[in-house]
Design a protein around this motif. Sequence first.
Motif, short mmCIF file in Angstrom:
data_model
loop_
_atom_site.label_atom_id
_atom_site.label_comp_id
_atom_site.label_asym_id
_atom_site.label_seq_id
_atom_site.Cartn_x
_atom_site.Cartn_y
_atom_site.Cartn_z
N PRO A 150 0.86 -1.18 0.00
CA PRO A 150 0.00 0.00 0.00
C PRO A 150 0.90 1.23 0.00
N SER A 151 0.33 2.41 -0.09
CA SER A 151 1.13 3.62 0.02
C SER A 151 1.77 3.63 1.42
N ALA A 152 3.02 4.12 1.49
CA ALA A 152 3.80 3.98 2.73
C ALA A 152 3.59 5.14 3.70
N ASN A 153 2.33 5.46 3.96
CA ASN A 153 2.00 6.53 4.90
C ASN A 153 1.25 5.92 6.09
N ARG A 154 1.18 6.69 7.17
CA ARG A 154 0.30 6.33 8.26
C ARG A 154 -1.12 6.32 7.70
N THR A 256 -12.31 10.78 4.34
CA THR A 256 -11.12 11.40 4.92
C THR A 256 -9.93 10.51 4.65
N HIS A 257 -9.26 10.80 3.57
CA HIS A 257 -8.12 10.00 3.13
C HIS A 257 -7.16 11.02 2.58
N TYR A 258 -5.88 10.74 2.57
CA TYR A 258 -4.90 11.70 2.08
C TYR A 258 -5.01 13.00 2.87
MG MG Z 1 -3.06 4.60 0.37
#
Ligand code: MG
Length: 371
Positions: A150-154, A256-258
């Motif tokens: 997945p994208s490497a963010n919290r 609520t994403h990004y």
């Molecule tokens: Mg993501």
Amino acid sequence: MKQKSSEIHVAKVLPFSEESLTFCAKALKSDSLVAFPTETVYGLGANALSEKAAEKIFSAKGRPKSDPLIVHISFMRQAESLTNMSEFQRQCFDVLGTKFWPGPLTIIVKASNIVPKIITANGDSIALRIPANKVAQELLKQANIPVAAPSANRFGHVSPTTAKHVYDDLSDFDDLYILDHSENCSIGIESTVIKIFEKNKIALLRPGAISSLQIKSELNKEKINFKFEILQRVVKIQDIEKSANISMESPGQLLTHYAPTIEAFIVTNQSKSENFGQTFSKEFLNSSVIIDFNQKNASLMKSSLKYIDLSSRGDFDEASQNLFSYLRNAEKIEGAKYILLPDLIEQNNEKSFGVFDRIYRAASGKYINII
Ligand code: MG
Ligand code: TXA
């Protein structure tokens, strides 16, 4: 497993070299996490065939297990053992994979039973992608395993486009290596996600650099019969928190994403029925960072805390490349309480959809009116 950043064991950033690449390929094979650049955003990779490795992704990100993972492969035949496709799925998969891979398109089809349930979030489909970034390709080739990433963010935060962004979010996870390459994420927003159903239907679940027009046109060229739907459901984060088993076509489609850590709004001069009501005050503008597009809101520049333009010449590719790093920079500016974003909905251009989808979610769908 989770440690405080003051303790010795923290995530390690490895400057790119042939040795660090080989080290990371081995780390993936032994079920550690490796964050690596792709042409879209940084991915948080783990061996997709190991439940133990995939567990670490959810724990590092704080991601609910109801959200399935994209599996990255290095060549199309690697999809064979991971999938169990219907004839229609096979036909579309071959056409689209051949045309758009390596590249920013994720294709969801029926999973085979060797795929761990944690990858599919207990569902029966798997999301696959061959990334175009050379570092990602070499890493996948050397590791020689499918890599869930997945994208490497919290979870819920802005996606990362540099190794530093990854470190800022995930540094307290001890079993993580971050491969730092200067040739980072040239597209800057996540891949287009489509789902191919078993019979004659395809749905767009997330817009990205590859447009639905391009996808439809390739299938039409091959005279494939299909129905195309846009299934972008906007789901509020409270709903997924209420029920871990919530059934969604694309579980990652949270409203609520990004989201940056400070409140964001979309600037509009029209009345948007559900969200209408907030207006500017002088103090509000003084503590706002304006992230603009094509100088739309340049008149607010003087009264704002800071003004930056995603693309002052109105180029959507440039805007998508800049968006996530501008959001991350904005939330760190001293005195910044709000971020004001451009309304791109009126741009009748499919390239704007992907960028605006992220802007809309960063603002949790909230608009603000100029008086
Ligand atoms: Mg993501
Ligand atoms: O560009 C990208 O796609 C990046 C890079 C690292 O490849 N990855 C990425 O992954 O954006 P992630 O997990 O942040 O977003 C994947 C999206 C989520 O919305 C997830 O719910 C959806 O794809 N997804 C994954 N597998 C799925 C499945 N089997 N069925 C439905 N949706 C799925």
